[in-house]
Scaffold this active site. Structure first.
Site, PDB file in Angstrom:
ATOM      1  N   ASP A  19      -7.712   9.754  -0.893  1.00  0.00           N
ATOM      2  CA  ASP A  19      -7.091   8.892  -1.907  1.00  0.00           C
ATOM      3  C   ASP A  19      -7.995   7.702  -2.239  1.00  0.00           C
ATOM      4  O   ASP A  19      -7.519   6.575  -2.365  1.00  0.00           O
ATOM      5  CB  ASP A  19      -5.710   8.431  -1.409  1.00  0.00           C
ATOM      6  CG  ASP A  19      -4.855   7.840  -2.522  1.00  0.00           C
ATOM      7  OD1 ASP A  19      -5.074   8.179  -3.710  1.00  0.00           O
ATOM      8  OD2 ASP A  19      -3.959   7.011  -2.211  1.00  0.00           O
ATOM      9  N   TYR A  43       1.556   3.208   2.498  1.00  0.00           N
ATOM     10  CA  TYR A  43       2.403   3.410   3.680  1.00  0.00           C
ATOM     11  C   TYR A  43       3.128   2.155   4.162  1.00  0.00           C
ATOM     12  O   TYR A  43       3.821   2.197   5.166  1.00  0.00           O
ATOM     13  CB  TYR A  43       1.580   4.000   4.819  1.00  0.00           C
ATOM     14  CG  TYR A  43       0.888   5.271   4.413  1.00  0.00           C
ATOM     15  CD1 TYR A  43       1.577   6.470   4.352  1.00  0.00           C
ATOM     16  CD2 TYR A  43      -0.454   5.266   4.054  1.00  0.00           C
ATOM     17  CE1 TYR A  43       0.959   7.626   3.951  1.00  0.00           C
ATOM     18  CE2 TYR A  43      -1.089   6.433   3.655  1.00  0.00           C
ATOM     19  CZ  TYR A  43      -0.376   7.611   3.606  1.00  0.00           C
ATOM     20  OH  TYR A  43      -0.990   8.750   3.209  1.00  0.00           O
ATOM     21  N   GLY A  55       0.831  -1.194   0.000  1.00  0.00           N
ATOM     22  CA  GLY A  55       0.000   0.000   0.000  1.00  0.00           C
ATOM     23  C   GLY A  55       0.866   1.246   0.000  1.00  0.00           C
ATOM     24  O   GLY A  55       2.074   1.173  -0.182  1.00  0.00           O
TER      25      GLY A  55
HETATM   26  C1  INR Z   1      -6.788  -8.098  -0.038  1.00  0.00           C
HETATM   27  C2  INR Z   1      -5.822  -7.195  -0.479  1.00  0.00           C
HETATM   28  C3  INR Z   1      -7.132  -9.221  -0.783  1.00  0.00           C
HETATM   29  N1  INR Z   1      -7.277  -7.672   1.169  1.00  0.00           N
HETATM   30  C4  INR Z   1      -5.166  -7.416  -1.696  1.00  0.00           C
HETATM   31  C5  INR Z   1      -5.698  -6.175   0.495  1.00  0.00           C
HETATM   32  C6  INR Z   1      -5.511  -8.568  -2.438  1.00  0.00           C
HETATM   33  C7  INR Z   1      -6.482  -9.456  -1.993  1.00  0.00           C
HETATM   34  O1  INR Z   1      -4.959  -5.195   0.471  1.00  0.00           O
HETATM   35  C8  INR Z   1      -6.632  -6.518   1.519  1.00  0.00           C
HETATM   36  C9  INR Z   1      -6.926  -5.836   2.736  1.00  0.00           C
HETATM   37  C10 INR Z   1      -7.769  -6.464   3.711  1.00  0.00           C
HETATM   38  C11 INR Z   1      -6.607  -4.556   3.266  1.00  0.00           C
HETATM   39  O2  INR Z   1      -8.280  -7.572   3.616  1.00  0.00           O
HETATM   40  N2  INR Z   1      -7.927  -5.633   4.767  1.00  0.00           N
HETATM   41  C12 INR Z   1      -7.232  -4.472   4.514  1.00  0.00           C
HETATM   42  C13 INR Z   1      -5.885  -3.445   2.784  1.00  0.00           C
HETATM   43  C14 INR Z   1      -5.818  -2.314   3.576  1.00  0.00           C
HETATM   44  C15 INR Z   1      -6.424  -2.239   4.833  1.00  0.00           C
HETATM   45  S1  INR Z   1      -4.982  -0.884   3.009  1.00  0.00           S
HETATM   46  C16 INR Z   1      -7.139  -3.328   5.294  1.00  0.00           C
HETATM   47  O3  INR Z   1      -5.036   0.111   4.063  1.00  0.00           O
HETATM   48  O4  INR Z   1      -5.704  -0.404   1.811  1.00  0.00           O
HETATM   49  O5  INR Z   1      -3.639  -1.258   2.654  1.00  0.00           O
END
Ligand code: INR
Length: 302
Positions: free
Chosen positions: A133, A19, A17
Site C-alpha cells: 500500500d 489500522y 491511518g
Molecule cells: C506526521 C504524520 C507528520 N508524521 C502526519 C504522520 C502529519 C505530520 O502520520 C507521521 C508519522 C511519523 C507516522 O512521524 N511516524 C510515523 C505515521 C506512521 C508510522 S503510519 C510512523 O504507519 O503511516 O501511520
C-alpha cells in the site's frame, strides 16, 4: 510492565491511518519525540492475533535509513501500540504545498526522493517483506535534511488488507497494480514497484497519475496511458477471471486504445527518467523492473 500512558505523553493527533490513529508523543524519561500508532482491529473481541504480534515483532529488526524505525511495541490485552520514529511531514502534504508541475530544481529533489524510496523498498524486498500500500501519505519526510522514509511497511500482511480505513475513509486504488486490480492474489514484490512508478509520476506532475474512482475506472485511466489491456500488451492477462465478462468481450476497455508516449506526459524529464518510469509501469508484473535493478538505472547515474 509500563503502559503507554506511563511512558509517553500524547502531544497531538497526527492522522488516522489504515489500522488506527497516529499521535505525536514524547517519551517522559528521555524527552524523545515519537509517533504512537494505536492499532484497533475489526474483530477486537478476540484481541490481537498472536500471528500478527509475531510478524510485527520481526519489523523491529528492519533497520534502514529509508524505513521509519519501529522503536517499541506496547501490547496489553486488547490494545496494541506501535512506537515509531517521528518525522515532521509526509509526501502528500509536501506535494500539496507546491503549485505547478516540477521545474529543474524540483527534478533533482524528485530524483533523490525516488532513489530513497527505492533504497527502502529494496531493503524490505530483500527480506521478503512487501508493503502492498505504498502511497504519498505513508512516505514521511524530513524536509531540511531532504530525507524520505517509508512508513506502514509489513503491516498489511499482519493485519490483512482492509476495505475501509480506520477512519472509514475509502482505501485509495490510485497506486494499485493492474494485476491486483484484475483480481490477482499472488502478491509479489512487483506490486510495490507499480506503486513506486505512480508515486514518481505524481511527484513530476504534481497531481496523481491515475486517480481512479473505482476498480474499472482505475483500469480505464491506466489503459488511456499504457494502451488497451489484451494478451499482446499484458501476457498472462487471460489467466485473470475478471478480464472478460460472461459474453467473452473485454469488459474494461472495449476500444483498441494505443499507448501514449511517456515523454508527452513528462516533457521536462530526461530520456533516462522516461525509460525508468516506463519500466516501473509495465502491465506484466514479471517484466516490471525490480527495486535493486532500478537503483542501478542510468537515471541515477548523473
Ligand atoms: C506526521 C504524520 C507528520 N508524521 C502526519 C504522520 C502529519 C505530520 O502520520 C507521521 C508519522 C511519523 C507516522 O512521524 N511516524 C510515523 C505515521 C506512521 C508510522 S503510519 C510512523 O504507519 O503511516 O501511520
Amino acid at each position: 510492565t509500563q503502559t503507554t500512558m506511563d511512558k509517553y505523553l500524547k502531544i497531538e493527533k497526527l492522522g488516522e491511518g489504515t489500522y488506527g490513529i497516529v499521535y505525536k508523543a514524547q517519551n517522559k524519561q528521555t524527552g524523545e519525540i515519537v509517533a504512537l500508532k494505536r492499532i484497533r482491529l475489526d474483530n477486537d473481541d478476540e484481541g490481537i492475533p498472536c500471528t500478527a504480534i509475531r510478524e510485527i515483532s520481526l519489523l523491529r529488526d528492519l533497520h534502514h535509513p529509508n524505513i521509519v524505525r519501529l522503536l517499541d511495541i506496547l501490547h496489553s490485552e486488547k490494545k496494541l501500540t506501535l512506537v515509531f520514529e517521528y518525522l515532521e511531514t509526509d509526501l502528500k502534504k509536501w506535494l500539496d504545498g507546491r503549485d505547478g508541475p516540477a521545474d529543474a530544481d524540483d527534478i533533482l529533489l524528485i530524483k533523490s526522493f525516488t532513489k530513497q524510496l527505492l533504497e527502502g523498498v529494496a531493503h524490505c524486498h530483500k527480506h521478503m517483506i512487501l508493503h502492498r500500500d505504498l502511497k504519498p501519505q505513508n512516505l514521511l519526510l524530513h524536509v531540511r535534511k531532504g530525507e524520505l522514509k517509508i512508513a506502514d511497511f509489513g503491516l498489511a500482511r499482519s493485519f490483512g488488507a482492509p476495505v475501509r480505513a480506520y477512519s472509514h475513509e475509502v482505501v485509495t486504488l490510485w497506486y494499485r497494480s493492474p494485476d491486483v486490480l484484475l483480481g490477482s492474489t499472488h502478491y509479489s514484490t512487483s506490486i510495490d514497484m507499480w506503486s513506486v512508478g505512480c508515486i514518481m509520476g505524481e511527484m513530476l506532475l504534481n497531481r496523481p497519475l491515475f486517480p481512479g474512482a473505482n476498480v474499472s475506472n482505475q483500469l480505464v485511466k491506466i489503459q488511456k496511458q499504457l494502451g488497451s489491456i489484451n494478451p499482446d500488451s499484458f501476457p498472462g492477462v487471460t489467466g485473470f477471471e475478471q478480464w472478460r465478462d460472461p459474453e467473452q468481450k473485454t469488459i474494461l476497455f472495449p476500444q483498441n486504445h494505443p499507448p501514449v508516449n511517456w515523454s508527452k506526459l513528462f516533457p521536462q524529464l530526461d530520456p533516462a527518467g522516461i525509460d525508468l518510469i516506463s519500466k516501473l509501469l509495465k502491465y506484466d508484473p514479471d517484466a516490471r523492473i525490480s527495486a535493486e535493478a532500478a537503483l542501478e538505472h542510468d537515471f541515477f547515474k548523473k
